[in-house]
Each structure stands twice: as C-alpha cells, then as structure tokens.
Design a protein around this motif. Structure first.
Motif, PDB file in Angstrom:
ATOM      1  N   HIS A 760       0.847  -1.198   0.000  1.00 28.87           N
ATOM      2  CA  HIS A 760       0.000   0.000   0.000  1.00 28.87           C
ATOM      3  C   HIS A 760       0.877   1.240   0.000  1.00 28.87           C
ATOM      4  O   HIS A 760       1.423   1.635   1.031  1.00 28.87           O
ATOM      5  N   GLN A 761       1.061   1.799  -1.177  1.00 24.99           N
ATOM      6  CA  GLN A 761       1.844   3.015  -1.363  1.00 24.99           C
ATOM      7  C   GLN A 761       3.261   2.835  -0.813  1.00 24.99           C
ATOM      8  O   GLN A 761       4.061   2.144  -1.417  1.00 24.99           O
ATOM      9  N   ASP A 762       3.589   3.411   0.334  1.00 23.49           N
ATOM     10  CA  ASP A 762       4.973   3.352   0.813  1.00 23.49           C
ATOM     11  C   ASP A 762       5.156   2.380   1.967  1.00 23.49           C
ATOM     12  O   ASP A 762       6.110   2.496   2.733  1.00 23.49           O
ATOM     13  N   LYS A 763       4.260   1.399   2.094  1.00 19.25           N
ATOM     14  CA  LYS A 763       4.415   0.407   3.158  1.00 19.25           C
ATOM     15  C   LYS A 763       3.858  -0.929   2.702  1.00 19.25           C
ATOM     16  O   LYS A 763       2.981  -1.001   1.828  1.00 19.25           O
ATOM     17  N   LEU A 764       4.397  -1.987   3.310  1.00 13.82           N
ATOM     18  CA  LEU A 764       3.922  -3.346   3.053  1.00 13.82           C
ATOM     19  C   LEU A 764       3.179  -3.801   4.296  1.00 13.82           C
ATOM     20  O   LEU A 764       3.752  -3.875   5.388  1.00 13.82           O
ATOM     21  N   LEU A 765       1.892  -4.096   4.141  1.00  9.63           N
ATOM     22  CA  LEU A 765       1.049  -4.503   5.254  1.00  9.63           C
ATOM     23  C   LEU A 765       1.001  -6.023   5.351  1.00  9.63           C
ATOM     24  O   LEU A 765       0.970  -6.724   4.335  1.00  9.63           O
ATOM     25  N   PHE A 766       0.973  -6.527   6.586  1.00  9.08           N
ATOM     26  CA  PHE A 766       0.891  -7.953   6.853  1.00  9.08           C
ATOM     27  C   PHE A 766      -0.446  -8.237   7.547  1.00  9.08           C
ATOM     28  O   PHE A 766      -0.698  -7.730   8.644  1.00  9.08           O
ATOM     29  N   ALA A 767      -1.283  -9.037   6.912  1.00  7.73           N
ATOM     30  CA  ALA A 767      -2.564  -9.427   7.501  1.00  7.73           C
ATOM     31  C   ALA A 767      -2.625 -10.947   7.587  1.00  7.73           C
ATOM     32  O   ALA A 767      -1.852 -11.653   6.932  1.00  7.73           O
ATOM     33  N   LYS A 768      -3.552 -11.432   8.396  1.00  6.63           N
ATOM     34  CA  LYS A 768      -3.753 -12.862   8.536  1.00  6.63           C
ATOM     35  C   LYS A 768      -5.185 -13.210   8.173  1.00  6.63           C
ATOM     36  O   LYS A 768      -6.111 -12.429   8.410  1.00  6.63           O
ATOM     37  N   ILE A 769      -5.343 -14.394   7.610  1.00  8.60           N
ATOM     38  CA  ILE A 769      -6.681 -14.897   7.331  1.00  8.60           C
ATOM     39  C   ILE A 769      -7.203 -15.540   8.614  1.00  8.60           C
ATOM     40  O   ILE A 769      -6.589 -16.481   9.124  1.00  8.60           O
ATOM     41  N   PRO A 770      -8.295 -15.030   9.182  1.00  9.09           N
ATOM     42  CA  PRO A 770      -8.838 -15.654  10.402  1.00  9.09           C
ATOM     43  C   PRO A 770      -9.179 -17.121  10.151  1.00  9.09           C
ATOM     44  O   PRO A 770      -9.866 -17.452   9.184  1.00  9.09           O
ATOM     45  N   LYS A 771      -8.690 -17.976  11.027  1.00 10.99           N
ATOM     46  CA  LYS A 771      -8.876 -19.405  10.828  1.00 10.99           C
ATOM     47  C   LYS A 771     -10.346 -19.783  10.831  1.00 10.99           C
ATOM     48  O   LYS A 771     -10.788 -20.621  10.034  1.00 10.99           O
ATOM     49  N   ALA A 772     -11.115 -19.158  11.704  1.00  9.01           N
ATOM     50  CA  ALA A 772     -12.540 -19.471  11.761  1.00  9.01           C
ATOM     51  C   ALA A 772     -13.237 -19.109  10.456  1.00  9.01           C
ATOM     52  O   ALA A 772     -14.115 -19.841   9.983  1.00  9.01           O
ATOM     53  N   ILE A 773     -12.840 -18.003   9.863  1.00 12.08           N
ATOM     54  CA  ILE A 773     -13.441 -17.585   8.591  1.00 12.08           C
ATOM     55  C   ILE A 773     -13.017 -18.543   7.485  1.00 12.08           C
ATOM     56  O   ILE A 773     -13.825 -18.957   6.638  1.00 12.08           O
ATOM     57  N   ALA A 774     -11.746 -18.910   7.471  1.00 14.77           N
ATOM     58  CA  ALA A 774     -11.240 -19.783   6.412  1.00 14.77           C
ATOM     59  C   ALA A 774     -11.901 -21.151   6.455  1.00 14.77           C
ATOM     60  O   ALA A 774     -12.267 -21.716   5.411  1.00 14.77           O
ATOM     61  N   GLN A 775     -12.082 -21.690   7.644  1.00 16.73           N
ATOM     62  CA  GLN A 775     -12.674 -23.018   7.754  1.00 16.73           C
ATOM     63  C   GLN A 775     -14.159 -23.009   7.425  1.00 16.73           C
ATOM     64  O   GLN A 775     -14.724 -24.066   7.114  1.00 16.73           O
ATOM     65  N   ALA A 776     -14.784 -21.858   7.500  1.00 15.86           N
ATOM     66  CA  ALA A 776     -16.208 -21.769   7.172  1.00 15.86           C
ATOM     67  C   ALA A 776     -16.458 -21.611   5.676  1.00 15.86           C
ATOM     68  O   ALA A 776     -17.613 -21.650   5.244  1.00 15.86           O
ATOM     69  N   MET A 777     -15.413 -21.426   4.896  1.00 16.07           N
ATOM     70  CA  MET A 777     -15.582 -21.243   3.462  1.00 16.07           C
ATOM     71  C   MET A 777     -15.973 -22.566   2.792  1.00 16.07           C
ATOM     72  O   MET A 777     -15.313 -23.589   3.003  1.00 16.07           O
ATOM     73  N   PRO A 778     -17.031 -22.563   1.980  1.00 19.13           N
ATOM     74  CA  PRO A 778     -17.387 -23.784   1.248  1.00 19.13           C
ATOM     75  C   PRO A 778     -16.382 -24.064   0.134  1.00 19.13           C
ATOM     76  O   PRO A 778     -15.903 -23.144  -0.526  1.00 19.13           O
ATOM     77  N   VAL A 779     -16.083 -25.341  -0.044  1.00 20.52           N
ATOM     78  CA  VAL A 779     -15.126 -25.733  -1.088  1.00 20.52           C
ATOM     79  C   VAL A 779     -15.904 -26.026  -2.359  1.00 20.52           C
ATOM     80  O   VAL A 779     -16.765 -26.917  -2.374  1.00 20.52           O
TER      81      VAL A 779
END
Length: 989
Positions: A760-779
C-alpha cells in the motif's frame, strides 16, 4: 511606559506618569468592586486588588507574549523593534534581549527562547540560563512562521518558510536548538493546509493541528500524526469549520479551537467556554479564556462543565497617538491574544496587543478543585498479535478513586487490572475500537472524569520509504523484492525511463535487507533465496545481484524481457518475444527441454500463483519442477480425435486455483464461465485467490463521504457465488492525498498460506486470514491440479479422476466418447483399453503411410518421439517404446447442480515393435511396388523405341509420299507418350 535600562530596575520611590495613572485606575476599580467568587449569573465586575496583581505595558505594543510556566518568566516581543522584553510577575521589566527586526513569534525549547524575526528572516536563540543571545539561523524568502515545539525531551523546534512567492514551495523545517541548525526539512505542498499559518503541538510531540486562519474562511484544521525523530507528518483528519486560536491542552488529551473544547482526535466538540482563546490549567479544574471581541474581559470557568468562577474586566491602556520621536506609530500586525499560567505562583497571565495582566488565583481558591483527569493517550496504535498495555494514572489525585470500563465499550477481551488496560488485538479487530473509561470517586461513586481512548488496530508493516508499485516473492515465500518510481518521478508509463527505487525484504523477519536506486528504471525483477534478478528499462539484458543488491553479474538476452520467473531448483525463465532459461548459479543457458521447431505461438509460459507454473503444455510444480498435468495433443500424436495440432495464444491469466480464476475483478470458472462480478466503487483495487483456502481476497480503497477519510478495506469472498463472508479495515489514511495509479505491470496483493501481503503506497502490510473464517468457506466442486500424467500399454488400465469439494454425491461423465474408454459415473474411475487403443496407431500407419512425413504421425519416428517425450517429462523414453497422447475431456456434477469440467492429456507409452514391424512391411511393399513401376516404365519405353524404329524402316521400304506417312506416325507416338506419363503419375501417388 517602562523604559528602564536592561541591567537595572527603577527605584521603588520613583513613579512615572503612567504608573500614577495606573494607580488611579486601580483605586477607581476598587471603589466599585464586589469580588469575583460569585455565582455564574452575576454580572462581570472589575478585579479586586488581590486578584489583579500587576500589569505591564510594552512601548509600541507587542506582537506576541510567552510565559515559562514552571518559573513564571514572561517575555514580550516588541512591535516595530528588535527587542524582546522580560517581565517579572510584579509587572516590572527585568531585562531586554536584542534580536532581529520585526520579531513575530516565540517558542520555548530546552531552556532556550527561540524568536522568529521576519524582516531579516531568521531564528534567534536566547539562552535563558545565561540570559544572553547565543546565535541566529537565517532563512531565505518569507518566514520563519508558525513556530511550534513539544514538551518532549528533545532539542527540536519547527517552523514554516517559503523561499518563493509560490505556495507550492512552502517548507517545514526541523531546527535543532542545541546545534542551532536545520536538522530536516520537507515540503508541505501536499498537506491539507499547505498555507498553514498557525500550528499547535501536543505536549508529547506526537500530534499537531494546523490551520490557515486569516487566509481562507472558513479555513478548517488538519490533525496530523508526528514522529519527531523520524521527522514524519501523517495527515489523519480534516475539520472544516470556522474558529479562533488553537491551543494544545495538558496531558495530551484535548485541544481548544476558539471557544470550543475538542478531544485529541478532533472528531466532535465536547463543550463551549466563554472566551475564544482558552487555556486549561494542569492542576486545577479551571479553564481561563479571553474574548477576542472583548479583549479586556477574562473568564475563569470550571473545566469540567464550563460553569463560571469569575469574569474580570481588565483595565485598558491609553493608546498613544505618536511615538516618542513624534512620528506616527506604524501599524501593528494582527495579534493573537494570549493566556498562560504561572504554575510557581498560582497566577494567570493574560496578554493583549498592548498590555499584560497578572491575575492571582488565590483569590478564588475556594472555588478551585483539583483537575482530576485520567492520564491516558486519546489515540493509541495497536498491532495485531502484539500485547497492548496502557497505564492509567490519575492527575492531582487527593482522594481514592477507581477507573473502570463503561459497559459495552471496547472489545470484549479488553480488561483493566490494577490501573492497567491490557489487550491483545487479533485479525478480527483491525480498524478503530473506541474504549470509554470512567474515573469514579471511591466514596460516593461520583464520576470525576470520562476518558475516551481510540484504539486504532493496525497490521504489522514495513515502512519502505518510497511508493512501490509491484512486488515479487521468492519461491520459498521468505523474501520479496519491491520497486517503484523514485521520489519526484511521474507516475510510471511503460516508456518512461526515470529512476526506480528497489528494496529487498525479509518477509519472515519483516525488515528491509537492502535498498538501492536504479537510474534507468526497472522493467521486471525476480528473487530467490540467494539472488535478485533485475532487468532495467533500457537494453535486452538482466542483472543478477545478491540480497544486498551488490556483486552484480550481467547477462544479455535475445529480446526485451517482459517477465522473470524463478522456478525449480536453479532455473530462471525469461519471458519475452523469445523464451530463454538460465542456470541461476553459473548464468549459463539452460533451456527447459522443448522443441526448437515448435511454433512459438504454442509455447505458453505463465506463473499460476506461488505453487505452479505452466510451460508450453505442461503444468509444473514451481518449486520442484514436478509434472502435474499435460495438455492434450501438444507434443505427441493424439490417440483419439483428428491427427492435428492446435495452438493457444499465450495469455497471462494469473492465478488459477480451486477450479476458479480471476479476470479483471470477475470470478470465473477455469473454463471462463462467469460466476460473480466484484463490483466496487474504488479506483484502486486488487483481487487474488488463496491457494490454501477456498476464497477470493479483495482489497480496495474507499472514501467515507462524510469524513472524507480513505479506508483500505479487505473482503473474503467464497468461490461458490462470490459473496462476502468477512470484511475488515486494513488501514486508514487521510484525504487530499494524491492517488497513485501506475501503468504497466502491477502486483500489490499476495496470499501466502494464512498470511496476506498488501503493498500500500509506501508500506507493506501484513494481515492474517482468520482461521474461523477460512474453515467456514465452502469448497467448490473442482478438478485438482495434479492428475494422472502417464500410463503404460497393459490391457485395461484404470485412471482415477481427482476432484475436490464438500459434496460427495458426484456424477461423472465423459465428454469425448470412444469405444476404448469407459468411465464409472459414480466413482470417477476411467478405464482405458490400452491394447485396442494402441492398435489404432498401426491402423493409421497402415492406412495412411504417407502421413508419417508430416505431424502428428511424424512424431512417432523414434528420434523425434523420444525428443518430444523428454520435452514433456524431462525423462528419457525407454528403449523399444514410443509415446502418444490420450486426450481426456470429463465433467462432474454434484447434487446441488455444481459442475466442473477438465480437459487434459495422459501420456501413453507402449511397445513400438508391432508398429515398427508394420511400418517395415509397409516400407518393403512400397519399395517392391516402386521397383515394379520402374520396370514397367522401362519396358514401355523400350517398346516405344522399338515401335519408332519399326516405323522408320517401314517408311523407307514403302513407296509414296514419305512426308505424309511420317506425320501420321509422329502423332501416334506423341499420344502414346502422353498416355504413359499419365499412368506413371497415378502410380507414383
């Protein structure tokens, strides 16, 4: 007027005329005074003798006042002069300091008085320990203006100056008062108030508010976050309103804008006082103010609720019509009235343009209570995953009290224990979290103070120092290389040749390993665990450097590269008009096994995420080079279907995962069918797919229509319908900042397992995928990337189709029907009758032997077939075998109607003995046929020769007209020759 020498004071027995007049005024006021500790509804009265202790009237007026609160020393900058006068609390002049002409502003820092003079632009420094002028710092142009400084333990003072008449050249200077030199400077052109004239700074030096009051109406104020050591100013919020002078409150909690009190984040006014210049007392529940429309009225009010303690009418000085020289007094510049405290003597000092007043607070001691305030920051930045602890101290605490959270305030996991606020934010908490804390009396549960803390939860980040436009990761996902235009460069156009900044980042350590400027600019780059590969904008070449961006080695290319792809263990692919491959260690040409004669339109090279790469009909594991899947009919002759080759135009479609791909923010199936359109009003958006979790990640910058703040939002969408499953705020940045929009290659979003990287412009942001959200995703239902790639001719061979998805009720179907293929609709197991299928090659060879000289059957020749097999598998074809391609096209559907399709190829390897024997027999038969044709032609030619000879003899023996008979015979011979030629041509086909 007071005009005693600098080094002496007037004797007490000597009185000047102004002093006598002042005494008469005091006596008249005493005669009518009724005291000041009166109810709020009483009329304002003149101060009692015990309240108004003294006054001072600088000759010619003053441009500004200044009070050193800890000692009570008072300073006045004289208008139309080069003097700064110091007064004591009795109103007596103590000494004078000679500075530059037209002193306009003053500020205290590190026990030095810094005076800004504008006639000969300079800062003058007065050492208050030695009481002498110790130096000056000149400026060019207009200024210095808008002096401000913090109470932090550092030597920094700030001011504005403008070298030209253009507002775009306004500079902010950071001056070191110890060295009396400029430490840093930066342009204020892109600040929300680039014509700022007034600045207030919080005591801790972390915030400023600035406005252009007097230059625009209404001017509004801008709140900016400050890092004094790094000399950075970040705009946070704009407040568009008309108001008076801005003053920073104590304890880094408040500002006063004119009459109104604002919290540190200037979101909304809290209360209104009577005067338009307000100063908050750090020890008493007191706010002192002076009214701009009534400069001789001072208000003392309670800070807590703005109720009145006293209203004071201050005596006005006599305005002289002429100066001592008899000339007309020149116009005094517009003046900001002044209120400050003498904490040592419990005094209030009020300064107007012509007089200073000392008011004794002891007169109102009965009405003054302690200023009990929670000492906590108004705004705190917290990082995801990092524990946060804030000590909540209480100012002027004279009785027991407790601090506690207001119900329904702040996140649930936040606690207050033993006066300490503790919290560890998670990925779900990114954004603003407001916490309201109350200070209550332990005796009667009275609310003594309410404090609101704005917790801005941010992602861990790397500050790059330049605006980066793209990012490339190493195959091991540990390192990244980012680059973008150098400061001052225009937005990047493909033909632009300006310099670029490049940085190597350690993702695991979240730090910058190296940074360098590339003068010709960067066309493309790549990185691995040892090297950085950079192709400049000029020339057909690339450089290999180490992670320190040193020890470069150059390699020339056959064409201008468009992309560098690092894959396998030691290979670098250079993608351009010509695809080239190099060994990363010795930089030698090390091409992937391929076919030099193959049409380049069929050589598709593209990077499919961090795990896979497609290279000319092969889907490979990027890290190991393992063959995952082959395309049908690209390199080997197909066993099913017409014997022809189809070419695909190279396209960089980006990441393909879970049977999905993204095309211009549209979610599509792998075959190109539209699933969902990611509509977004933002001009700046990026989307990608997670290779670990079945989700699409979308990041976009949007602006709040009310606050005009820009918010960087992130959305997690499922891959079934493209609906949003979770959204959060990644970053908040101020309005009025120029949007960066680069042309050409741009990659700012990457997903590595559970981690999200966003440039993002002049910085690199580090985010995480919430595990609860990821496991709730339908395949979604999809065919997996790795399928069976090779089988041998061995009777009935089973090829299981590999699929993924949540639904187990599947129905498989075969799209390319063949009597030699059988598919189990329930299990997805494909049975291939390899023996019968392999026999079709002999049929082709027997029926159309002339096709062996042209593709694709020419690819069955031993040498060519072995070469193509190795090009696909990087293996040697076993002796006595040959390879062909079995194209398979299948579909699968679940009980909910979801469908997926896949077309791929399976390499079939079988014995070539029968094929070679059939070909040998056919070749022998063809040879015998050719010999027979040649013998027949020889016999015919001999017969024709004999016939011609016979005719010649007959003509000689036969009487009559020889010319006629000769013509008849020649015509017959020509007809015979034409007939023979036609017969030979037909037999030779």
């Amino acid at each position: 007027m007071l005009s005693s020498p600098v080094t002496s004071r007037r004797p007490l027995a000597v009185f000047s005329v102004p002093a006598i007049l002042f005494a008469l005024v005091i006596l008249s006021l005493v005669a009518c005074t009724v005291g000041y500790a009166q109810p709020a509804d009483q009329q304002a009265t003149a101060p009692s003798p015990s309240a108004l202790l003294a006054t001072a009237t600088p000759e010619g007026g003053t441009t500004c006042w200044l009070v050193q609160e800890s000692t009570g020393r008072v300073f006045a900058a004289l208008a139309d002069s080069d003097q700064v006068v110091e007064y004591e609390s009795t109103g007596k002049e103590v000494r004078r300091f000679t500075v530059g002409m037209a002193p306009q502003e003053m500020v205290l820092k590190a026990n030095q008085l810094v005076v800004a003079c504008t006639k000969s632009p300079a800062l003058h420094f007065v050492d208050l320990d030695a009481n002498q002028v110790v130096g000056e710092l000149p400026f060019v142009g207009t200024g210095p203006l808008a002096l401000f400084a913090s109470q932090a333990d550092n030597p920094y003072v700030y001011c504005f100056a403008n070298a030209t008449s253009s507002s775009s050249s306004v500079e902010v200077y950071q001056v070191d008062v110890s060295a009396r030199s400029i430490r840093n400077q930066t342009s204020a052109y892109r600040w929300g108030q680039n014509s700022a004239r007034h600045v207030a700074m919080s005591p801790n030096g972390r915030w400023i508010v600035l406005d252009a009051r007097g230059r625009s109406s209404p001017s509004g104020a801008d709140l900016m976050r400050v890092d004094e050591d790094a000399f950075t100013f970040t705009q946070v919020r704009n407040h568009h309103d008309s108001f008076g002078q801005m003053v920073a409150g104590p304890f880094n909690r408040y500002w006063t804008f004119g009459k109104q009190l604002y919290p540190l984040d200037i979101t909304a006014p809290l209360r209104t006082f009577s005067g338009s210049v307000v100063r908050i007392h750090p020890r008493y529940d007191l706010a002192a103010s002076v009214d701009a429309s009534e400069p001789n009225r001072c208000y003392l009010q309670r800070f807590r609720d703005a109720t009145d303690i006293a209203k004071l009418e201050l005596p006005e000085p006599e305005v002289p019509k002429t100066t001592r020289s008899g000339r007309s007094r020149s116009r005094v510049p517009v003046y900001d009235r002044f209120v400050r405290f003498d904490l040592q003597r419990d005094l209030v000092f009020v300064g107007t343009q012509r007089r200073g007043y000392w008011i004794d607070l002891k007169t109102y001691q009965a009405s003054l209570s302690p200023q009990r305030m929670i000492l906590a920051p108004s705004a705190v930045t917290a990082l995801v995953g990092s524990p946060l602890q804030i000590a909540l101290e209480i100012s002027n605490l004279e009785q027991s009290a407790t601090v506690q959270l207001v119900k329904s305030s702040g996140p649930e996991s936040l606690t207050i224990t033993d006066g300490t606020l503790s919290w560890t934010p998670t990925a779900e908490d990114v954004g603003a979290q407001d916490v309201v804390i109350e200070l209550k009396s332990a005796t009667d549960d009275e609310v003594l103070d309410t404090c609101r803390i704005s917790l801005q939860v941010e992602l861990p980040r790397i500050e790059l120092g330049f605006v980066a436009k793209t990012m490339v990761l190493s195959p091991d996902k540990r390192y990244a290389v980012v680059w973008g235009p150098s400061p001052g460069q225009e937005q990047r156009h493909p033909a632009h040749s300006g310099s670029d900044e490049i940085a190597v980042l350690d993702i695991s350590q979240r730090k910058i390993l190296s940074h360098k400027t590339i003068p010709p600019g960067i066309r493309c780059a790549a990185i691995d665990d040892k090297y950085v590969f950079v192709s400049p904008n000029s020339g057909n070449l690339f450089y290999r450097l180490d992670h320190k961006l040193e020890n470069q080695k150059r390699q020339f290319l056959q064409s201008a590269p468009q992309q560098l792809i690092r894959f396998a263990d030691d290979r670098l692919a250079v993608i351009g008009d010509k695809q080239e491959t190099f060994d990363t260690e010795d930089m030698s040409a090390a091409p992937m096994p391929t076919l030099s004669g193959l049409d380049p339109r069929g050589v598709v090279v593209r990077l499919l995420g961090q795990r896979r790469i497609e290279w000319g009909g092969r889907l490979l594991d990027r890290e190991t080079g393992e063959l995952l899947r082959v395309d049908p009919g690209m390199y080997l002759p197909p066993l099913i279907g017409p014997p022809q080759v189809t070419y695909r135009r190279p396209q960089n479609d980006g990441l393909v995962a879970w049977g999905r791909k993204l095309n211009n923010q549209a979610l599509m199936s792998e075959q190109g069918n539209m699933i969902s359109q990611f509509t977004h009003s933002s001009h700046d958006r990026q989307a990608t797919l997670s290779e670990r979790w079945p989700m699409a990640v979308l990041v976009a910058a949007v602006q709040d229509p009310q606050t005009r703040e820009n918010r960087l939002t992130m959305e997690f969408r499922n891959l079934l319908e493209g609906t949003v499953m979770h959204s959060s705020v990644l970053d908040v940045f101020p309005p009025n900042r120029q949007n960066v929009n680069f042309y050409g290659m741009r990659q700012t979003l990457q997903v590595l397992d559970d981690q999200i990287l966003y440039l993002h412009q002049d910085k690199l942001l580090f985010a995480k995928i919430p595990k609860a959200i990821a496991q709730a995703m339908p395949v979604p239902l999809h065919f997996k990337a790795k399928q069976e790639s090779e089988i041998k001719v061995d009777g009935m061979v089973k090829v299981p189709l590999k699929v993924g998805g949540d639904n187990t009720e599947l129905t498989f179907s075969l799209l390319n029907e063949s009597p030699h293929l059988q598919l189990d609709a329930n299990t997805g197991v494909l049975e291939v009758d390899t023996a019968k299928l392999w026999a079709t090659l002999n049929v082709h060879a027997s029926n159309s032997p002339h096709l062996l000289e042209r593709p694709p059957l020419s690819w069955l020749k031993a040498a060519e077939n072995a070469k193509r097999y190795r090009a696909l598998t990087n293996k040697n074809l076993p002796a006595g075998t040959m390879a062909a391609n079995l194209p398979i096209s299948v579909a699968v559907q679940d009980s909910e109607g979801q469908q997926a399709k896949l077309t791929f190829g399976v390499i079939v390897v079988g014995p070539r003995q029968a094929f070679d024997t059939a070909m040998a027999k056919r070749a022998a038969a063809e040879k015998e046929r050719q010999e027979q044709m040649r013998e027949a032609q020889r016999v015919r030619q001999q017969q024709m020769a004999e016939a011609r000879a016979a005719r010649a003899e007959a003509q000689q023996a036969e009487p009559g007209t020889p010319e006629a008979r000769l013509e008849v015979l020649e015509a017959k011979v020509r007809r015979l020759e034409a007939a023979l030629d036609s017969i030979l041509k037909q037999q030779s086909r």
